[in-house]
Motif scaffolding. Structure first.
Motif, PDB file in Angstrom:
ATOM      1  N   CYS A 283     140.075  75.661  23.707  1.00 49.94           N
ATOM      2  CA  CYS A 283     139.711  75.343  24.669  1.00 49.94           C
ATOM      3  C   CYS A 283     138.529  76.270  25.280  1.00 49.94           C
ATOM      4  O   CYS A 283     138.483  77.403  24.919  1.00 49.94           O
ATOM      5  N   ASP A 284     137.711  75.820  26.001  1.00 52.81           N
ATOM      6  CA  ASP A 284     136.891  76.854  27.060  1.00 52.81           C
ATOM      7  C   ASP A 284     137.693  77.325  28.186  1.00 52.81           C
ATOM      8  O   ASP A 284     138.682  76.673  28.487  1.00 52.81           O
ATOM      9  N   PRO A 285     137.175  78.320  28.821  1.00 52.31           N
ATOM     10  CA  PRO A 285     137.972  79.068  30.003  1.00 52.31           C
ATOM     11  C   PRO A 285     138.436  78.114  31.139  1.00 52.31           C
ATOM     12  O   PRO A 285     139.574  78.428  31.668  1.00 52.31           O
ATOM     13  N   SER A 286     137.830  76.893  31.364  1.00 52.12           N
ATOM     14  CA  SER A 286     138.049  76.161  32.518  1.00 52.12           C
ATOM     15  C   SER A 286     139.290  75.337  32.145  1.00 52.12           C
ATOM     16  O   SER A 286     139.823  74.772  33.303  1.00 52.12           O
ATOM     17  N   LYS A 293     140.314  85.977  32.317  1.00 53.90           N
ATOM     18  CA  LYS A 293     139.841  86.973  33.547  1.00 53.90           C
ATOM     19  C   LYS A 293     138.297  86.931  33.687  1.00 53.90           C
ATOM     20  O   LYS A 293     137.644  86.847  32.673  1.00 53.90           O
ATOM     21  N   LYS A 294     138.001  86.999  34.753  1.00 51.38           N
ATOM     22  CA  LYS A 294     136.424  87.172  35.217  1.00 51.38           C
ATOM     23  C   LYS A 294     135.955  88.480  34.636  1.00 51.38           C
ATOM     24  O   LYS A 294     136.654  89.565  35.266  1.00 51.38           O
ATOM     25  N   VAL A 295     134.821  88.650  33.890  1.00 51.45           N
ATOM     26  CA  VAL A 295     134.125  89.720  33.266  1.00 51.45           C
ATOM     27  C   VAL A 295     132.873  90.195  33.782  1.00 51.45           C
ATOM     28  O   VAL A 295     132.478  91.215  33.429  1.00 51.45           O
ATOM     29  N   PHE A 382     117.530  78.531  41.156  1.00 48.87           N
ATOM     30  CA  PHE A 382     118.189  79.499  40.944  1.00 48.87           C
ATOM     31  C   PHE A 382     119.651  79.212  40.799  1.00 48.87           C
ATOM     32  O   PHE A 382     120.160  78.239  41.540  1.00 48.87           O
ATOM     33  N   ASP A 383     120.300  79.888  39.996  1.00 52.35           N
ATOM     34  CA  ASP A 383     121.859  79.440  39.798  1.00 52.35           C
ATOM     35  C   ASP A 383     122.733  80.580  39.027  1.00 52.35           C
ATOM     36  O   ASP A 383     122.003  81.630  38.683  1.00 52.35           O
ATOM     37  N   THR A 384     123.625  80.971  39.531  1.00 55.64           N
ATOM     38  CA  THR A 384     124.703  82.147  38.885  1.00 55.64           C
ATOM     39  C   THR A 384     125.994  81.322  38.551  1.00 55.64           C
ATOM     40  O   THR A 384     126.436  80.373  39.061  1.00 55.64           O
ATOM     41  N   TYR A 385     126.512  82.097  37.269  1.00 61.83           N
ATOM     42  CA  TYR A 385     127.901  81.374  36.820  1.00 61.83           C
ATOM     43  C   TYR A 385     128.721  82.578  36.611  1.00 61.83           C
ATOM     44  O   TYR A 385     128.288  83.432  35.884  1.00 61.83           O
ATOM     45  N   ASP A 386     129.977  82.552  36.826  1.00 61.81           N
ATOM     46  CA  ASP A 386     130.919  83.660  36.236  1.00 61.81           C
ATOM     47  C   ASP A 386     131.232  83.432  34.734  1.00 61.81           C
ATOM     48  O   ASP A 386     131.323  82.342  33.999  1.00 61.81           O
ATOM     49  N   ARG A 387     131.387  84.649  34.262  1.00 58.60           N
ATOM     50  CA  ARG A 387     131.715  84.936  32.705  1.00 58.60           C
ATOM     51  C   ARG A 387     133.136  84.979  32.629  1.00 58.60           C
ATOM     52  O   ARG A 387     133.638  85.961  33.381  1.00 58.60           O
ATOM     53  N   SER A 398     149.828  80.128  21.137  1.00 60.37           N
ATOM     54  CA  SER A 398     149.086  79.372  20.309  1.00 60.37           C
ATOM     55  C   SER A 398     147.802  78.608  20.822  1.00 60.37           C
ATOM     56  O   SER A 398     147.358  77.401  20.836  1.00 60.37           O
ATOM     57  N   CYS A 399     147.144  79.266  21.823  1.00 58.84           N
ATOM     58  CA  CYS A 399     146.191  79.049  22.829  1.00 58.84           C
ATOM     59  C   CYS A 399     144.798  79.823  22.086  1.00 58.84           C
ATOM     60  O   CYS A 399     144.980  81.001  22.111  1.00 58.84           O
ATOM     61  N   PHE A 400     143.838  79.193  21.872  1.00 58.31           N
ATOM     62  CA  PHE A 400     142.527  79.874  21.510  1.00 58.31           C
ATOM     63  C   PHE A 400     141.740  79.581  22.432  1.00 58.31           C
ATOM     64  O   PHE A 400     141.143  78.540  22.340  1.00 58.31           O
ATOM     65  N   ILE A 401     141.336  80.629  23.167  1.00 57.37           N
ATOM     66  CA  ILE A 401     140.304  80.309  24.287  1.00 57.37           C
ATOM     67  C   ILE A 401     138.929  81.028  23.992  1.00 57.37           C
ATOM     68  O   ILE A 401     138.913  82.194  23.867  1.00 57.37           O
ATOM     69  N   SER A 402     137.866  80.451  24.280  1.00 57.16           N
ATOM     70  CA  SER A 402     136.545  80.812  23.864  1.00 57.16           C
ATOM     71  C   SER A 402     136.103  81.774  25.154  1.00 57.16           C
ATOM     72  O   SER A 402     136.426  81.499  26.384  1.00 57.16           O
ATOM     73  N   THR A 403     135.143  82.694  24.879  1.00 54.30           N
ATOM     74  CA  THR A 403     134.725  83.458  26.043  1.00 54.30           C
ATOM     75  C   THR A 403     133.160  82.785  26.782  1.00 54.30           C
ATOM     76  O   THR A 403     132.745  81.775  25.888  1.00 54.30           O
ATOM     77  N   SER A 404     132.944  82.674  27.803  1.00 58.78           N
ATOM     78  CA  SER A 404     131.782  82.071  28.391  1.00 58.78           C
ATOM     79  C   SER A 404     130.376  82.543  27.788  1.00 58.78           C
ATOM     80  O   SER A 404     130.383  83.635  27.198  1.00 58.78           O
ATOM     81  N   TYR A 405     129.773  81.927  28.047  1.00 62.54           N
ATOM     82  CA  TYR A 405     128.366  82.290  27.254  1.00 62.54           C
ATOM     83  C   TYR A 405     127.491  83.296  28.134  1.00 62.54           C
ATOM     84  O   TYR A 405     127.798  83.278  29.412  1.00 62.54           O
ATOM     85  N   ASP A 406     126.906  84.087  27.406  1.00 60.01           N
ATOM     86  CA  ASP A 406     126.382  85.416  28.085  1.00 60.01           C
ATOM     87  C   ASP A 406     124.877  84.898  28.394  1.00 60.01           C
ATOM     88  O   ASP A 406     124.427  83.986  28.315  1.00 60.01           O
TER      89      ASP A 406
END
Length: 446
Positions: A283-286, A293-295, A382-387, A398-406
């Motif tokens: 899944c994705d982080p959401s 964690k927020k990076v 204008f837009d910002t989103y957390d990574r 058994s959970c495989f989580i993707s990182t947010s888009y850079d």
């Protein structure tokens, strides 16, 4: 929904769709769910009315911008390297048959307040106005070394073991100045900061070769390609692929709650009172906020314009990289521009994105160097989103989580994450040795 699956994938963002496709092709039984009623998650594509709703809160964009349905504005716009990882994945999974690509016109780099075409070969180095006469000759020698370098041909190594020698040492052998190093590292090798200089040079040389080979592929002005109608076509292409291999897609599934057993291992996903069982969750982080964690944070501006970006030879599609050093920043800034020639806007309209890793809470000020390159704009959002990055141990849960888009405007980092996740999920390497010409049929008219 009461069946058992090998893998349940949550979210139809690009990374999740690619993984779902790769796993389906491998013969795994995949269920793919999304809480939204549209494909793409964070990396969705919006028409003009949807864009207006999202950023302005109304559904009445000005008429002079043209028909809403002719806009396909990607929320995570990224070009593909013609010979890069994503194109290999698309060919390996045959998703290329659902997409049409067109080459991107220009690849530029920002240097001392101006933009220049990125020279990628010895011939281009001699023509480039980015360097003085003597520097051109030195750069040309370095480019020839990179072009001729073959890992299994010791004769081409010039006595250097690139697995041990750092990029800094190789570059200093050719006496290149800081400006040249800047564009080679950031606009050709696509490094995001300068840490690569003290790492083994093999990675940088491979990245430069990939750029030059991709550039030669379509004889265009850049090494990049982009799908007609934008990236929104990609998740749908992978959904079709998954269906061909027996995978199941379900959109508009509220909640999508991952269920864990007493040992903390995921065993299924519940939505609307029904639980589908599985061995692994992707899944994705959401979908698993307690396991990430927020990076960092990405700041970006989305601009609608009525002209190409100035000083890019009227390129209808273009990438400009602004290296961190040139701006006195810790991270690079990226400009992405596409237009009606890729069917992402009505005739005569251009969509430009300026993005970077946020270093302040003021995106308007922070993105100014990139926005200043665009010339007059009709509208800016204008837009910002957390990574986010995963913090879990997949062997335990058994959970495989993707990182947010850079913030990058190319796909190389995205594919690295997908391949690393694939490795963890299956325990093997994806076979990406493909005939790259399989993707060129559609790009011939580029």
């Amino acid at each position: 929904m009461d069946e058992e699956y090998d893998v349940i994938v949550l979210g139809t963002g690009l990374k999740e769709c690619i993984l779902s496709g790769l796993l389906s092709v491998d013969g795994l039984k995949v269920l793919h769910m999304d809480r939204n009623d549209y494909y793409g998650g964070e990396s969705t594509s919006l028409n003009l009315i949807q864009l207006w709703k999202r950023f302005k809160g109304t559904d009445k964009p000005p008429e002079h911008l043209g028909p809403s349905k002719e806009y396909n504005v990607d929320m995570v716009p990224k070009f593909m390297m013609a010979n890069g990882g994503l194109v290999r994945v698309l060919i390996h999974t045959s998703v290329t048959k659902y997409l049409n690509f067109k080459a991107v016109d220009g690849s530029f780099v920002y240097n001392k307040g101006k933009i220049y075409k990125v020279p990628a070969t010895d011939v281009e180095a001699l023509k480039s106005t980015l360097m003085g006469l003597f520097e051109k000759r030195r750069a040309r020698k370095f480019f020839i070394y990179v072009q001729d370098y073959e890992e299994n041909e010791p004769k081409s190594h010039e006595g250097m073991d690139l697995h041990k020698v750092t990029s800094r040492e190789v570059i200093s052998k050719y006496g290149l100045d800081d400006n040249t190093i800047d564009f080679i590292g950031h606009a050709l090798a696509l490094h995001r900061d300068d840490s690569y200089l003290d790492e083994p040079a093999i990675d940088t040389v491979k990245r430069m070769k990939l750029y030059a080979e991709s550039l030669a592929r379509f004889q265009g002005g850049s090494p990049y390609i982009y799908p007609l109608y934008g990236l929104g076509e990609l998740p749908q292409g992978f959904a079709r692929l998954s269906a061909v291999y027996g995978g199941t897609y379900m959109l508009n599934k509220p909640e999508c709650k991952v269920e864990f057993d007493e040992n903390g291992k995921a065993y299924g996903v519940t939505s609307e009172g029904e639980t589908a069982k599985c061995k692994k969750v992707v899944c994705d982080p959401s979908y698993l906020p307690s396991k990430v964690k927020k990076v960092g944070k990405v700041a970006r501006a989305i601009c609608i314009m009525s002209h190409p970006i100035p000083n890019t030879n009227d390129s209808q599609s273009v990438q400009i990289i602004l290296p961190q050093k040139q701006l006195g920043r810790r991270s690079d800034m990226y400009v992405f521009c596409c237009s009606y020639t890729h069917n992402v806007a009505p005739k005569g309209k251009y969509i430009a994105f300026v993005s970077t890793e946020a270093e302040t809470d003021h995106p308007e000020t922070e993105l100014k160097p990139g926005i200043d390159l665009l010339g007059p704009v009709n509208e800016t959002f204008f837009d910002t989103y957390d990574r986010y990055e995963p913090t879990n141990n997949h062997e335990e849960d058994s959970c495989f989580i993707s990182t947010s888009y850079d913030a990058t405007t190319h796909f190389e980092t995205t594919v690295e994450d997908v391949i690393s996740m694939y490795r963890k999920i299956t325990g093997k390497e994806p076979d990406l040795t493909v005939d790259l010409n399989a993707a060129s049929a559609a790009a011939d008219d580029a």
